[in-house]
Write an enzyme that holds these catalytic residues in place. Structure first.
Site, PDB file in Angstrom:
ATOM      1  N   HIS A 122       1.039  -1.096  -0.028  1.00  0.00           N
ATOM      2  CA  HIS A 122       0.010   0.090  -0.076  1.00  0.00           C
ATOM      3  C   HIS A 122       0.905   1.248   0.104  1.00  0.00           C
ATOM      4  CE1 HIS A 122      -3.995   2.197   0.491  1.00  0.00           C
ATOM      5  NE2 HIS A 122      -3.031   2.977   1.050  1.00  0.00           N
ATOM      6  N   ALA A 123       0.499   2.170  -0.958  1.00  0.00           N
ATOM      7  CA  ALA A 123       1.594   3.167  -1.171  1.00  0.00           C
ATOM      8  C   ALA A 123       1.685   4.360   0.099  1.00  0.00           C
ATOM      9  CB  ALA A 123       1.109   4.022  -2.443  1.00  0.00           C
ATOM     10  N   HIS A 171      -0.055  11.729  -5.956  1.00  0.00           N
ATOM     11  CA  HIS A 171      -0.646  11.732  -4.617  1.00  0.00           C
ATOM     12  C   HIS A 171       0.351  11.730  -3.328  1.00  0.00           C
ATOM     13  CE1 HIS A 171      -3.478  10.960  -1.227  1.00  0.00           C
ATOM     14  NE2 HIS A 171      -2.561  10.141  -0.836  1.00  0.00           N
ATOM     15  N   GLU A 172       1.317  10.773  -3.662  1.00  0.00           N
ATOM     16  CA  GLU A 172       2.305  10.690  -2.708  1.00  0.00           C
ATOM     17  C   GLU A 172       3.511  11.545  -2.603  1.00  0.00           C
ATOM     18  OE1 GLU A 172       2.065   8.428  -0.254  1.00  0.00           O
ATOM     19  OE2 GLU A 172       0.373   7.222  -1.169  1.00  0.00           O
ATOM     20  N   HIS A 203       2.475  14.336  -0.399  1.00  0.00           N
ATOM     21  CA  HIS A 203       2.969  14.232   0.787  1.00  0.00           C
ATOM     22  C   HIS A 203       4.594  14.709   1.078  1.00  0.00           C
ATOM     23  CE1 HIS A 203      -0.695  12.129   2.114  1.00  0.00           C
ATOM     24  NE2 HIS A 203      -0.309  11.326   1.693  1.00  0.00           N
ATOM     25  N   GLU A 208      -3.531  14.756   2.397  1.00  0.00           N
ATOM     26  CA  GLU A 208      -3.966  13.963   1.634  1.00  0.00           C
ATOM     27  C   GLU A 208      -4.370  14.732   0.289  1.00  0.00           C
ATOM     28  OE1 GLU A 208      -3.426  10.748   1.836  1.00  0.00           O
ATOM     29  OE2 GLU A 208      -3.113  10.753   4.132  1.00  0.00           O
ATOM     30  N   HIS A 214      -6.400   0.516   5.625  1.00  0.00           N
ATOM     31  CA  HIS A 214      -6.281   1.514   6.753  1.00  0.00           C
ATOM     32  C   HIS A 214      -6.943   0.716   7.850  1.00  0.00           C
ATOM     33  CE1 HIS A 214      -5.854   3.505   2.889  1.00  0.00           C
ATOM     34  NE2 HIS A 214      -5.433   4.277   3.583  1.00  0.00           N
ATOM     35  N   TYR A 245      -9.611  11.226   3.957  1.00  0.00           N
ATOM     36  CA  TYR A 245      -9.526  11.153   2.436  1.00  0.00           C
ATOM     37  C   TYR A 245     -10.901  11.694   1.860  1.00  0.00           C
ATOM     38  CZ  TYR A 245      -5.990   8.036   3.256  1.00  0.00           C
ATOM     39  OH  TYR A 245      -4.462   7.271   3.706  1.00  0.00           O
TER      40      TYR A 245
END
Ligand code: X8Z
Ligand code: ZN
Length: 624
Positions: free
Chosen positions: A358-359, A388-389, A392, A416, A516, A526
């Site tokens: 999971h990323a 997305h990552e 962060h 997020e 999660h 999210y």
């Protein structure tokens, strides 16, 4: 800090400790400041140790790495507890605003004060994370026959392989088999999960929260009740759009699959939506594509990316996919990622060991040691996930100069939303600039393009909301362990209008098949992010000087948009999020307006389609 460690740094405070505090003269502001300085120094050091141990565990799951990671978390939680207790001395004092805010953030912690229990909590939590990471579905020879998998010789598939098959298979029987197979990983988690809930609640209660759910809802610069109301308000605004999309997609799925998709209650079977959890539906675009889009044919991003990336090793391909994301940020004026990012990240799934696929995005030293952890495949989903990552990672780097307590998102929904707000700029114009497509699609492509986006963005909303509705019920005791699965499906049916492909019972533990839950990562973030990202995107489109329909805006290359974003990122968690949001967007609350504006043409079109097809909008559930 890794996002999950940040949240594990949620600890507790015992009542007996108050009585033990020696009676001294009223503390001074200078003492409060000195206490906080020491707290930040200690927690930074312990968080970095825990972050490093968690990294090794997540990228090499063994009993030893689990034990080491659990021990490091235990040390962090234990020290956090001591500090929350120590901070009671300063309660009610008039302090400078920054210092006061740091104490407030410190108090958003609560784990059990009994050393045995905190050790058990970190072990249970690390073990659940590992169980998910190790999860595999091993197909029998017969089941795998004819199926295109690149799993190993035993036909064992991890979630990274299953993701691809769920996206591509158009055989309802195979989809059901994969769905059922993956959901077998989680029944063994059930007891441990119930224990995690008990231990975590015990901590929250020792520190004055009703339960862990209330603790989680307290981190938003408003009361927990106000927070729940904010979510409901946004959902009420967006629900009609979801319902129209659901009805349209169901109609098209029935056209394609016939009886396999057609339930009398109007729900959609959860295995037919191109995603293991039916959380994002973009992968079934081909099934639901409009038939009235003129000559426009949706471009194949996966093929275009593969062509441009070329015949390189999977590792090179993973790095190249990541480079697209980095390139967007640098076009806005951000510095490139440090060399260590490219050396230390996990881009692809290692051949010979278990990892958490999971990323996630990490900052292992809360400074410049940024890393990505993914099991990248070159396709449209991972292209979005890379953006997305990196959102962060760029956030982490931007706020790294803040004091420890402010090195975080304005709230977790902001964290997020950053990368996603960038990814909304992946428009045809942008893809053309990158030579990924040859032609800018004509105006009549707008509905298909919006539909493709809505399948991911709108379809996600009820899922984003219900995960923590389930968990809040579990934490509050409203849902008991013997009802875990029933309550889960009640919510999935009520909010998403999806039904399990086969009969479920309490012998199953379907929540555990979603990262999660065993990962213990809060999920309301999210839902928030799906809404915030359109607020941020609109603000950056405005800053870039863009005029035109929102869904065609790309602020790629706009230094003005970048400067605006950077201001928000650098502020970290130093101010209430409402202030940060106001500076960015002019609005101080979660606002579905920009999202609704973006999808307005699609909404009108969906209503026309559903009316023309005489489709009933909505569904029946037993609980409704
Ligand atoms: O978990 C994630 C990211 C890591 S923070 C990949 N997401 C949620 C999910 O996969 O369930 C992004 C979208 C929602
Ligand atoms: Zn994320």
């Amino acid at each position: 800090m890794h996002l999950k460690s940040a949240l594990l740094a949620v600890a507790f405070l015992p009542v007996f400790a108050v009585a033990q505090t020696p009676k001294t003269a009223a503390p001074t502001v200078a003492e409060a400041q000195a206490f906080m300085d020491k707290a930040e120094t200690d927690l930074l050091a312990l968080a970095n140790e825990a972050g490093r141990a968690a990294w090794v565990q997540a990228t090499f799951i063994t009993d030893d790495t689990e034990a080491i990671a659990a021990k490091a978390d235990e040390r962090l939680l234990t020290r956090t507890n001591e500090l929350v207790i120590g901070a009671r001395r300063f309660k009610g004092m008039k302090l400078p605003p920054d210092l006061d805010r740091k104490f407030m953030l410190l108090r958003l912690n609560g784990s059990p004060t009994d050393p045995k229990l905190v050790a058990e909590l970190t072990k249970v939590s690390t073990s659940l994370d590992g169980m998910y990471g190790k999860g595999k579905y091993c197909r029998t020879e017969a089941a795998a026959a004819g199926a295109s998998t690149d799993g190993d010789q035993k036909n064992c598939l991890g979630i990274d392989d299953l993701d691809v098959l769920m996206a591509k298979s158009r055989d309802p029987k195979e989809l059901q088999e994969l769905w059922v197979g993956w959901h077998k990983i989680s029944p063994p988690m059930r007891e441990k999960y119930a224990r995690l809930v008990e231990l975590s609640n015990q901590g929250a209660r020792e520190f004055g929260f009703r339960d862990t759910g209330e603790l989680w809802r307290s981190g938003y610069d408003m009361t927990p009740e106000q927070f729940s109301a904010e979510l409901e308000r946004a959902w009420t605004q967006l629900e009609p759009l979801y319902q129209e999309l659901h009805a349209y997609v169901r109609f098209k799925l029935i056209q394609k699959y016939g009886a396999a998709a057609d339930r009398p209650d109007g729900m959609i079977p959860a295995h037919l939506l191109g995603n293991m959890w039916a959380q994002e539906w973009g992968n079934v675009y081909d099934i639901v594509a409009p038939t009235d889009a003129g000559s426009f044919k949706m471009y194949d991003l996966e093929a275009a990316l593969n062509k441009q990336i070329g015949p390189v090793s999977p590792l090179e391909a993973g790095k190249k996919l990541t480079k697209y994301g980095e390139g967007f940020f640098t076009s806005l004026g951000f510095e490139p990622l440090p060399a260590t990012f490219w050396e230390r990240s996990q881009f692809i799934k290692p051949r010979d060991r278990d990892v958490v696929c999971h990323a996630s995005a990490w900052n292992v030293d809360n400074d410049l040691d940024l890393r990505l952890k993914m099991c990248i495949k070159v396709n449209a989903d991972d292209f979005t996930t890379v953006h997305h990552e990196l959102g962060h990672n760029f956030y982490q780097r931007a706020y790294r100069k803040q004091p420890f307590f402010f090195r975080d998102g304005a709230n977790d929904g902001f964290h997020e939303a950053i990368g996603d707000s960038i990814a909304l700029s992946i428009t045809p114009d942008y893809l053309k600039q990158l030579n990924l497509i040859d032609q800018i699609p004509p105006p009549e492509a707008d509905i298909p393009l919006q539909l493709r986006t809505a399948l991911d963005k709108i379809a996600f909303l009820p899922f984003g909301l219900l995960i923590d509705k389930w968990r809040w019920q579990v934490f509050s005791g409203q849902t008991k362990p013997e009802d875990f699965n029933r309550a889960w499906w009640e919510l999935r049916e009520k909010y998403q209008g999806v039904a399990p492909p086969v009969q479920r019972s309490e012998a199953d533990f379907d929540p555990g098949a979603k990262y999660h839950i065993p990962g213990n990562v809060p999920y309301a973030r999210y839902f928030l992010a799906r809404v915030y990202q359109f607020q941020f995107y609109k603000a950056m489109c405005d800053a870039s000087g863009y005029k035109g329909p929102l869904n065609r805006c790309s602020f790629y290359g706009s230094k003005e948009a970048g400067a605006k974003l950077n201001t928000m990122l650098e502020a970290g968690r130093s101010k209430p999020w409402q202030e940060t949001l106001k500076a960015m967007t002019g609005t101080d609350h979660l606002d579905a307006g920009p999202m609704i504006e973006y999808f307005q043409p699609l909404y009108t079109w969906l209503r026309q389609q559903n009316a023309a097809n005489k489709v009933t909008v909505g569904w029946k559930t037993e609980s409704k």
